[in-house]
Design a protein around this motif. Sequence first.
Motif, PDB file in Angstrom:
ATOM      1  N   PRO A 182      -0.879  -1.597   8.978  1.00 26.44           N
ATOM      2  CA  PRO A 182      -1.323  -0.485   9.827  1.00 26.44           C
ATOM      3  C   PRO A 182      -0.695  -0.529  11.215  1.00 26.44           C
ATOM      4  CG  PRO A 182      -3.144  -2.001   9.351  1.00 26.44           C
ATOM      5  CD  PRO A 182      -1.964  -2.494   8.589  1.00 26.44           C
ATOM      6  N   GLY A 183      -0.235  -1.697  11.632  1.00 29.89           N
ATOM      7  CA  GLY A 183       0.304  -1.807  12.987  1.00 29.89           C
ATOM      8  C   GLY A 183       1.796  -1.642  13.056  1.00 29.89           C
ATOM      9  N   VAL A 184       2.353  -0.841  12.155  1.00 24.49           N
ATOM     10  CA  VAL A 184       3.797  -0.606  12.160  1.00 24.49           C
ATOM     11  C   VAL A 184       4.311  -0.384  13.573  1.00 24.49           C
ATOM     12  CG1 VAL A 184       5.563   1.066  11.507  1.00 24.49           C
ATOM     13  CG2 VAL A 184       3.857   0.355   9.851  1.00 24.49           C
TER      14      VAL A 184
ATOM     15  N   ARG B 220       2.903   9.504   1.764  1.00 28.82           N
ATOM     16  CA  ARG B 220       1.601   8.978   1.333  1.00 28.82           C
ATOM     17  C   ARG B 220       0.601   8.901   2.472  1.00 28.82           C
ATOM     18  NH1 ARG B 220      -1.285   5.579  -2.077  1.00 28.82           N
ATOM     19  NH2 ARG B 220      -2.090   3.599  -1.317  1.00 28.82           N
ATOM     20  N   PHE B 221       1.099   8.708   3.682  1.00 25.95           N
ATOM     21  CA  PHE B 221       0.206   8.535   4.810  1.00 25.95           C
ATOM     22  C   PHE B 221      -0.112   9.873   5.490  1.00 25.95           C
ATOM     23  CE2 PHE B 221       2.584   4.631   4.039  1.00 25.95           C
ATOM     24  CZ  PHE B 221       1.528   3.785   3.757  1.00 25.95           C
TER      25      PHE B 221
ATOM     26  N   ASP C 177       0.838  -1.203   0.000  1.00 21.99           N
ATOM     27  CA  ASP C 177       0.000   0.000   0.000  1.00 21.99           C
ATOM     28  C   ASP C 177       0.876   1.257   0.000  1.00 21.99           C
ATOM     29  OD1 ASP C 177       1.001  -0.014   2.593  1.00 21.99           O
ATOM     30  OD2 ASP C 177      -0.925   0.421   3.553  1.00 21.99           O
ATOM     31  N   TYR C 178       2.100   1.138  -0.501  1.00 19.44           N
ATOM     32  CA  TYR C 178       3.030   2.271  -0.476  1.00 19.44           C
ATOM     33  C   TYR C 178       2.683   3.357  -1.481  1.00 19.44           C
ATOM     34  CZ  TYR C 178       6.419  -0.478   2.276  1.00 19.44           C
ATOM     35  OH  TYR C 178       7.065  -1.198   3.236  1.00 19.44           O
ATOM     36  N   GLY C 179       1.905   3.024  -2.506  1.00 22.94           N
ATOM     37  CA  GLY C 179       1.728   3.960  -3.603  1.00 22.94           C
ATOM     38  C   GLY C 179       3.027   4.094  -4.376  1.00 22.94           C
TER      39      GLY C 179
ATOM     40  N   GLU D  69      -0.815   0.040  -5.129  1.00 25.25           N
ATOM     41  CA  GLU D  69      -1.941   0.943  -4.903  1.00 25.25           C
ATOM     42  C   GLU D  69      -3.049   0.299  -4.076  1.00 25.25           C
ATOM     43  OE1 GLU D  69      -1.674   4.002  -5.624  1.00 25.25           O
ATOM     44  OE2 GLU D  69      -0.209   4.159  -7.233  1.00 25.25           O
ATOM     45  N   VAL D  70      -2.720  -0.700  -3.264  1.00 22.89           N
ATOM     46  CA  VAL D  70      -3.690  -1.160  -2.280  1.00 22.89           C
ATOM     47  C   VAL D  70      -4.051   0.057  -1.416  1.00 22.89           C
ATOM     48  CG1 VAL D  70      -4.001  -2.649  -0.249  1.00 22.89           C
ATOM     49  CG2 VAL D  70      -2.751  -3.506  -2.247  1.00 22.89           C
ATOM     50  N   PRO D  71      -5.358   0.290  -1.143  1.00 22.71           N
ATOM     51  CA  PRO D  71      -5.695   1.450  -0.311  1.00 22.71           C
ATOM     52  C   PRO D  71      -4.912   1.411   1.009  1.00 22.71           C
ATOM     53  CG  PRO D  71      -7.685   0.478  -1.252  1.00 22.71           C
ATOM     54  CD  PRO D  71      -6.542  -0.446  -1.603  1.00 22.71           C
ATOM     55  N   ALA D  72      -4.426   2.570   1.438  1.00 21.55           N
ATOM     56  CA  ALA D  72      -3.547   2.631   2.611  1.00 21.55           C
ATOM     57  C   ALA D  72      -4.171   1.918   3.806  1.00 21.55           C
ATOM     58  CB  ALA D  72      -3.240   4.097   2.950  1.00 21.55           C
ATOM     59  N   HIS D  73      -3.420   1.009   4.404  1.00 17.41           N
ATOM     60  CA  HIS D  73      -3.796   0.309   5.641  1.00 17.41           C
ATOM     61  C   HIS D  73      -4.942  -0.692   5.459  1.00 17.41           C
ATOM     62  CE1 HIS D  73      -2.035   3.975   7.968  1.00 17.41           C
ATOM     63  NE2 HIS D  73      -1.103   3.172   7.535  1.00 17.41           N
TER      64      HIS D  73
END
Lengths: 278, 278, 278
Positions: free
Chosen positions: A74-76, B186-187, A12-14, A42-46
């Motif tokens: 999302p749990g970075v 991006r975030f 999801d990095y874009g 381009e997976v939607p962020a998170h």
Amino acid sequence: VPTRRVVSFLSDYGLADEFAGVCRSVILSVAPDVQVVDITHEVPAHDVRAGALTLVRSVQYLPDDGIVLAVVDPGVATERRLVGVAAAGMLLFGPDNGLLAPAVAMLGGASAVVSLNRPEYRLPAPGPTFAGRDVLAPAVGYAASGVALSDLGDPVDPAGLVPGLLGLPTVNEDGTIDAEVLWIDRFGNCQLNVGPEDLGDAARSGTRVQVRWADQARTARVVGAYADAKESELVLLVDSYGLLSLALDRRSAAEECRLRAGAAVRLVPPRPGQEDGS
Amino acid sequence: VPTRRVVSFLSDYGLADEFAGVCRSVILSVAPDVQVVDITHEVPAHDVRAGALTLVRSVQYLPDDGIVLAVVDPGVATERRLVGVAAAGMLLFGPDNGLLAPAVAMLGGASAVVSLNRPEYRLPAPGPTFAGRDVLAPAVGYAASGVALSDLGDPVDPAGLVPGLLGLPTVNEDGTIDAEVLWIDRFGNCQLNVGPEDLGDAARSGTRVQVRWADQARTARVVGAYADAKESELVLLVDSYGLLSLALDRRSAAEECRLRAGAAVRLVPPRPGQEDGS
Amino acid sequence: VPTRRVVSFLSDYGLADEFAGVCRSVILSVAPDVQVVDITHEVPAHDVRAGALTLVRSVQYLPDDGIVLAVVDPGVATERRLVGVAAAGMLLFGPDNGLLAPAVAMLGGASAVVSLNRPEYRLPAPGPTFAGRDVLAPAVGYAASGVALSDLGDPVDPAGLVPGLLGLPTVNEDGTIDAEVLWIDRFGNCQLNVGPEDLGDAARSGTRVQVRWADQARTARVVGAYADAKESELVLLVDSYGLLSLALDRRSAAEECRLRAGAAVRLVPPRPGQEDGS
């Protein structure tokens, strides 16, 4: 341990930032002979679910002995593990948050899992760990170079992987089906979590199925190909993944029907003897 | 001169047109064994500063003996030179407009620079020169194939390279810091040109730092990880590049605070003995 | 039959879905030594003309002995053929709908064409055929591995390929030229289907040409380079493809003039003896 040739990379990095590029570079710094192939960034962020669905649609087309790098995280920097998974002949690397699980299941389950906790296979980080760049990409590089999965970290019970949460449709007693939009593709087609076998006889071309969502209802005709749709006609067809999809010819069904990934949809097939489902 | 394996490619070409693809093809036409890795092609059009920052964030992760091709070139067809630069073990190619300079400095400075002025290493152009396609990509291809940098053009004094203009923060007498947003990722995280060392004691977790920009002011808590932010809480953390960043958990701080790259931000740490900076 | 090293890939798949990535993976599964280079995947959905123009701008820069995979395919699953074409030293694969024809013509015409109708060189599809993934990508992989084009399908008369429809400009008796915007690039420059030879003497730097479109008219000065444009001045210049282009310095001419690809434009050069075309 043999070397591996192809790394398939999903995130999801874009593409606007250098995240995906830097991960590619780190892999190539360790394993200069590997080829890194982008599935998509381009997976939607998170959105772990969207990433898992993209991976499960793709995995059967990836090289049999290849490596997958998947990062939707999302749990970075919290407690979730970063893992390497062996399944069939492939190796998959990513966070243990459900992202990999459906693809691993489709491959027949994990034969081995390790937690990527060995500092000697990580990059030193100038700040908090950037999981893709500092842990996952180097692990992928070392695995591609022939380092055994068991050397990359401590073993983890495969049964302990976080499962993916992909919903199955509900076939009700009256024959209606409560389904879900899995995916809106670039062309606006709405893939449902329903196969033609769930529809039974109603999956035959020409059947009219009522489709209900939110406060709307519309009839869709079952057809064999996108081009069989008449102008403005909503159709239901088996898509190239073997699932039912709502579509309009050369236009976006998602936009016209205001459907989004995750939306609930009820399919009402015609009763036996009836001509349509309305 | 040895051949080189990996070309890392950064530009403001975007991916909608074929610009980046054609440059990749020209490189591979000259040097079929090289791998071209995209860092990003979504640098904002003509934004040399954003391109230089992206390159400087990436360069330490690129292969040691690799080649960099960087193109952000608002002065197409005017007087600026196109150059090849040797720095540490790497070669960097691009316009001499400040785009390469910060990365070259991070690598320890240029050991040699040439102006890419030899027609025999250019493609013939059907119109005005398209610098990436007609000059830089062929030079990269020849350099990857083992042509010496000194053969690609006339030597230039490394001291004559156009410097990059990346601002340093100002630490004021009262302990406040005048900083700048370097980058919105991006975030939506807002990276500042401030390291934790600039904040001193206030960089410890739990400190509340007042942040002022435009006509706004808000308190940010220093935390160790994105996930430590409470819902809707603005936090300040060391990011994975070692710089301070303004963030919200799983949401865009840039959008909520209406911050853009280049924006001026003042950090007001608490005075000794005080609990916060407000 | 020799193996081939580089596949150049163009489509309207976009990069948000995994379509392009899966096609890349299928190619590499069959031919692990090939490199797949993206030209672009952002051709507007179903816009065969835009895809054909992108390919024709690119083809002269692709490796001489390379393979092209091009997919813009509004007629999915209808009657159009999927073909492989040999032209000069290259092989081109795609739907036979006019997408390949202009590039093939630029290469001097097709020396052989086959219809990709052999099941043994296709992937089994779980639903309707996904032409890129199930037919074209495997064919490209086999061709790259050394399978002869003639083995991939039944021969087709090259004269029977669907032609491309790229309009030529009309030079009227009064010297005006009825032209068309071929392409708006990332920077907003408007490429016309007019070469400097069509303008004759008026193509000299400094000439003022009146440009009319929709209900508007504006004067453009002929210049040699983008940077020669004064602030806000509309200019006409030969672009790096050798065609005339309407441009503004560092700004989007397309946006300011509200021009789109396909728009009709009339150029009114000054009459002999006159100073400008207004």
